[in-house]
Scaffold this motif. Sequence first.
Motif, PDB file in Angstrom:
ATOM      1  N   VAL A  89      40.385  29.539  50.853  1.00 25.58           N
ATOM      2  CA  VAL A  89      41.414  28.804  50.111  1.00 25.58           C
ATOM      3  C   VAL A  89      40.998  28.629  48.648  1.00 25.58           C
ATOM      4  O   VAL A  89      41.698  29.080  47.733  1.00 25.58           O
ATOM      5  N   HIS A  90      39.858  27.987  48.412  1.00 27.36           N
ATOM      6  CA  HIS A  90      39.495  27.596  47.051  1.00 27.36           C
ATOM      7  C   HIS A  90      39.167  28.807  46.170  1.00 27.36           C
ATOM      8  O   HIS A  90      39.844  29.045  45.161  1.00 27.36           O
ATOM      9  N   TYR A  91      38.154  29.564  46.541  1.00 22.53           N
ATOM     10  CA  TYR A  91      37.706  30.659  45.675  1.00 22.53           C
ATOM     11  C   TYR A  91      38.783  31.735  45.524  1.00 22.53           C
ATOM     12  O   TYR A  91      39.033  32.229  44.420  1.00 22.53           O
ATOM     13  N   THR A  92      39.436  32.099  46.629  1.00 16.00           N
ATOM     14  CA  THR A  92      40.467  33.142  46.553  1.00 16.00           C
ATOM     15  C   THR A  92      41.632  32.711  45.683  1.00 16.00           C
ATOM     16  O   THR A  92      42.174  33.508  44.909  1.00 16.00           O
ATOM     17  N   LEU A  93      42.018  31.431  45.778  1.00 14.17           N
ATOM     18  CA  LEU A  93      43.143  30.961  44.959  1.00 14.17           C
ATOM     19  C   LEU A  93      42.766  30.918  43.485  1.00 14.17           C
ATOM     20  O   LEU A  93      43.592  31.252  42.620  1.00 14.17           O
ATOM     21  N   VAL A  94      41.541  30.534  43.169  1.00 13.19           N
ATOM     22  CA  VAL A  94      41.106  30.552  41.764  1.00 13.19           C
ATOM     23  C   VAL A  94      41.222  31.968  41.200  1.00 13.19           C
ATOM     24  O   VAL A  94      41.810  32.179  40.127  1.00 13.19           O
ATOM     25  N   THR A  95      40.667  32.945  41.899  1.00 10.88           N
ATOM     26  CA  THR A  95      40.711  34.313  41.385  1.00 10.88           C
ATOM     27  C   THR A  95      42.140  34.853  41.323  1.00 10.88           C
ATOM     28  O   THR A  95      42.494  35.580  40.381  1.00 10.88           O
ATOM     29  N   SER A  96      42.977  34.500  42.296  1.00 12.44           N
ATOM     30  CA  SER A  96      44.370  34.980  42.285  1.00 12.44           C
ATOM     31  C   SER A  96      45.136  34.405  41.104  1.00 12.44           C
ATOM     32  O   SER A  96      45.855  35.126  40.397  1.00 12.44           O
ATOM     33  N   VAL A  97      44.991  33.099  40.880  1.00 11.95           N
ATOM     34  CA  VAL A  97      45.710  32.459  39.776  1.00 11.95           C
ATOM     35  C   VAL A  97      45.244  33.016  38.434  1.00 11.95           C
ATOM     36  O   VAL A  97      46.056  33.335  37.555  1.00 11.95           O
ATOM     37  N   VAL A  98      43.926  33.146  38.262  1.00 11.82           N
ATOM     38  CA  VAL A  98      43.394  33.643  36.985  1.00 11.82           C
ATOM     39  C   VAL A  98      43.843  35.090  36.738  1.00 11.82           C
ATOM     40  O   VAL A  98      44.251  35.445  35.626  1.00 11.82           O
ATOM     41  N   ALA A  99      43.790  35.919  37.775  1.00 12.07           N
ATOM     42  CA  ALA A  99      44.206  37.314  37.611  1.00 12.07           C
ATOM     43  C   ALA A  99      45.683  37.403  37.215  1.00 12.07           C
ATOM     44  O   ALA A  99      46.042  38.160  36.292  1.00 12.07           O
ATOM     45  N   ARG A 100      46.526  36.632  37.875  1.00 13.14           N
ATOM     46  CA  ARG A 100      47.952  36.689  37.562  1.00 13.14           C
ATOM     47  C   ARG A 100      48.255  36.063  36.196  1.00 13.14           C
ATOM     48  O   ARG A 100      49.172  36.504  35.507  1.00 13.14           O
ATOM     49  N   ARG A 101      47.483  35.051  35.823  1.00 11.60           N
ATOM     50  CA  ARG A 101      47.675  34.448  34.498  1.00 11.60           C
ATOM     51  C   ARG A 101      47.315  35.437  33.391  1.00 11.60           C
ATOM     52  O   ARG A 101      48.059  35.602  32.425  1.00 11.60           O
ATOM     53  N   GLU A 102      46.172  36.109  33.521  1.00  9.44           N
ATOM     54  CA  GLU A 102      45.733  37.033  32.484  1.00  9.44           C
ATOM     55  C   GLU A 102      46.598  38.286  32.418  1.00  9.44           C
ATOM     56  O   GLU A 102      46.634  38.967  31.402  1.00  9.44           O
ATOM     57  N   GLN A 103      47.302  38.599  33.518  1.00  8.31           N
ATOM     58  CA  GLN A 103      48.210  39.750  33.529  1.00  8.31           C
ATOM     59  C   GLN A 103      49.634  39.359  33.145  1.00  8.31           C
ATOM     60  O   GLN A 103      50.556  40.169  33.267  1.00  8.31           O
ATOM     61  N   HIS A 104      49.836  38.115  32.705  1.00  8.29           N
ATOM     62  CA  HIS A 104      51.139  37.577  32.296  1.00  8.29           C
ATOM     63  C   HIS A 104      52.110  37.423  33.461  1.00  8.29           C
ATOM     64  O   HIS A 104      53.294  37.157  33.238  1.00  8.29           O
ATOM     65  N   THR A 105      51.628  37.603  34.693  1.00  7.41           N
ATOM     66  CA  THR A 105      52.521  37.448  35.848  1.00  7.41           C
ATOM     67  C   THR A 105      52.936  35.995  36.025  1.00  7.41           C
ATOM     68  O   THR A 105      54.103  35.703  36.339  1.00  7.41           O
ATOM     69  N   LEU A 106      52.008  35.072  35.834  1.00  7.68           N
ATOM     70  CA  LEU A 106      52.346  33.652  35.975  1.00  7.68           C
ATOM     71  C   LEU A 106      53.408  33.237  34.962  1.00  7.68           C
ATOM     72  O   LEU A 106      54.304  32.454  35.283  1.00  7.68           O
ATOM     73  N   LYS A 107      53.300  33.743  33.744  1.00 11.90           N
ATOM     74  CA  LYS A 107      54.282  33.391  32.717  1.00 11.90           C
ATOM     75  C   LYS A 107      55.676  33.868  33.116  1.00 11.90           C
ATOM     76  O   LYS A 107      56.670  33.159  32.912  1.00 11.90           O
TER      77      LYS A 107
END
Length: 280
Positions: A89-107
Amino acid sequence: MTTTTPVPTPALPSPTATPAPAVLRSEARRALALARAEVTLLLRNRTALFTALTMPLLFVGLYATLPGGLGGPAAVTGLVTGSALLFVVHYTLVTSVVARREQHTLKRLYTSPARPATVLVGMTLPLVVLLVLQVLLGLAATAVLTGLGGLPRPGLLVPAVLLGAAVWAVLALVCSVVTRSVESAQLSTLPLILVALLFSGLSLPLGLLPEALRVLAQLTPMFPVVDLVALAFGPARVTTEVVVGGALVRAVLVDVAVLVGWLVGGLALVRRSFRWEPRR
């Protein structure tokens, strides 16, 4: 001379707000759609999926081969639950959120019709389901290898797993704020993981700690989870203290209150500081 009587203009219907149940249903559908997309990505990473599903069986197998069994079924179930919370939960979600943020997917998701909370819930749901599967696999393997019957208080596993998942998912969102890249997640998540391992009974008997540290340990975000798991199996807490009757109720209420406190505090931090755009 003729006079004309003005024809009154019909009143336009006033706009009505969308009923709350309809909004909830719409957001739930969007969250499930995002969760399905996350599941698709998870299934493509077969190595990570295989590791996640076999980890409980490895822990239980290790428990069965050691004299004394790591302290019993409660200890191995707590180990499975705690490890899944930290690394699935914790580590995987951190990496998923950061990856999608840096790829502009979160935006892009932020500007979609889905609400921001719906986006984050959709990303978290598959990891929570995987956590529940790991706990169930661990319980089933423990029952087969040890002949474990029914749990005295199985209901305590519900707040342990669900509240624990909510707390550690929110802490992952907080941690993502200070994580610049997927690679740096190994460092940014380390402090919380070390606190969880050292002060929850997962890797270090709490009886070895001084009294002041034992008290502080009970306020950390992993201790209540492992303690509730232990109390689901019997009257002994992680601290080896035996509680019955009113003392048992107080211990459970304190554990739940600590988890709720971490959840509320974490949500407040996420609301104030969560980043949807790449870090500059």
